[in-house]
Design a protein around this motif. Sequence first.
Motif, PDB file in Angstrom:
ATOM      1  N   GLN A 290       0.811  -1.216   0.000  1.00  0.00           N
ATOM      2  CA  GLN A 290       0.000   0.000   0.000  1.00  0.00           C
ATOM      3  C   GLN A 290       0.843   1.264   0.000  1.00  0.00           C
ATOM      4  OE1 GLN A 290      -3.533  -0.135   2.328  1.00  0.00           O
ATOM      5  NE2 GLN A 290      -3.508   2.037   2.830  1.00  0.00           N
TER       6      GLN A 290
ATOM      7  N   GLU B 290      -4.823   6.610  -4.338  1.00  0.00           N
ATOM      8  CA  GLU B 290      -5.575   5.398  -4.031  1.00  0.00           C
ATOM      9  C   GLU B 290      -4.785   4.206  -4.554  1.00  0.00           C
ATOM     10  OE1 GLU B 290      -8.310   5.068  -2.289  1.00  0.00           O
ATOM     11  OE2 GLU B 290      -8.459   7.226  -1.927  1.00  0.00           O
ATOM     12  N   ARG B 291      -4.533   3.247  -3.696  1.00  0.00           N
ATOM     13  CA  ARG B 291      -3.641   2.164  -4.060  1.00  0.00           C
ATOM     14  C   ARG B 291      -4.369   0.903  -4.504  1.00  0.00           C
ATOM     15  NH1 ARG B 291       1.098   3.409  -5.425  1.00  0.00           N
ATOM     16  NH2 ARG B 291       2.146   1.647  -4.465  1.00  0.00           N
TER      17      ARG B 291
ATOM     18  N   SER C 134     -10.531  -2.326   0.269  1.00  0.00           N
ATOM     19  CA  SER C 134      -9.937  -1.166  -0.395  1.00  0.00           C
ATOM     20  C   SER C 134      -8.733  -0.615   0.355  1.00  0.00           C
ATOM     21  CB  SER C 134     -10.987  -0.055  -0.543  1.00  0.00           C
ATOM     22  OG  SER C 134     -11.478   0.346   0.731  1.00  0.00           O
ATOM     23  N   ASN C 135      -8.352  -1.241   1.460  1.00  0.00           N
ATOM     24  CA  ASN C 135      -7.144  -0.853   2.184  1.00  0.00           C
ATOM     25  C   ASN C 135      -6.628  -2.079   2.925  1.00  0.00           C
ATOM     26  OD1 ASN C 135      -8.260  -0.866   5.056  1.00  0.00           O
ATOM     27  ND2 ASN C 135      -9.632   0.621   4.086  1.00  0.00           N
TER      28      ASN C 135
END
Length: 225
Positions: free
Chosen positions: A28, A44-45, A53-54
Amino acid sequence: MTMRCFTNWYYIPAGNYGKARGLLTYLQYRDDRDAHIPRAGGPERWVDCGLGSNWREILDNAAELENRRTNTLLRSLVIRPPQEDIARLEQVDPERWAERRELMHELVQQVMHAEMERRGIEWPGGRQPMDLPYSYVIHAPDDKNGVESLHAHVITPAMDRDGERPFNIYPKDVQLTRQVAERETERLFELERVRERQQEQEPGRDGLSDAKMPSPSLEIGFYDL
């Protein structure tokens, strides 16, 4: 024979939550071992395809689908197109070069679609693909020769979305994954045209000829599993 697309599967054993956190935060916040991305205000990775999403969401969801029977917490797939051919694309087809990240997204999705189709189950109404959530990041650091190394890291759980079927990787799956990635890389990036153009050019005519082209690096920035 030239490798058309590097792929490899990794896994983290069940219960190794600290190691999984290290991997996910590494992916990330870094493009490679040296390039740090600020925790606040960074791009946004993760592309969330059902797993999160993370890094926290991904780890929590993977833990819910951990497979103690196969001793697997999560799996990771690295996909890297041949960077020397991708670099030549900048001169051969500037428009496609400008779209290389979008093409990389499509490459990842096509590879994962094939993974789920291959593990599908036949039902009276037709074949049902495995429902496998996943998330991925795309990195593009320069290697030591200054050539961009575009690649993706895909994270999957050890089970399907319902926790009913294991997502196992056997030696034959490693080869099949690579075959799909190679085929889709050729199709999406139109690399045959790149190589044909390269053969037409005289050595030394441009900075990306065979005489000048830096050797491709297979050392992808990846957390040591």
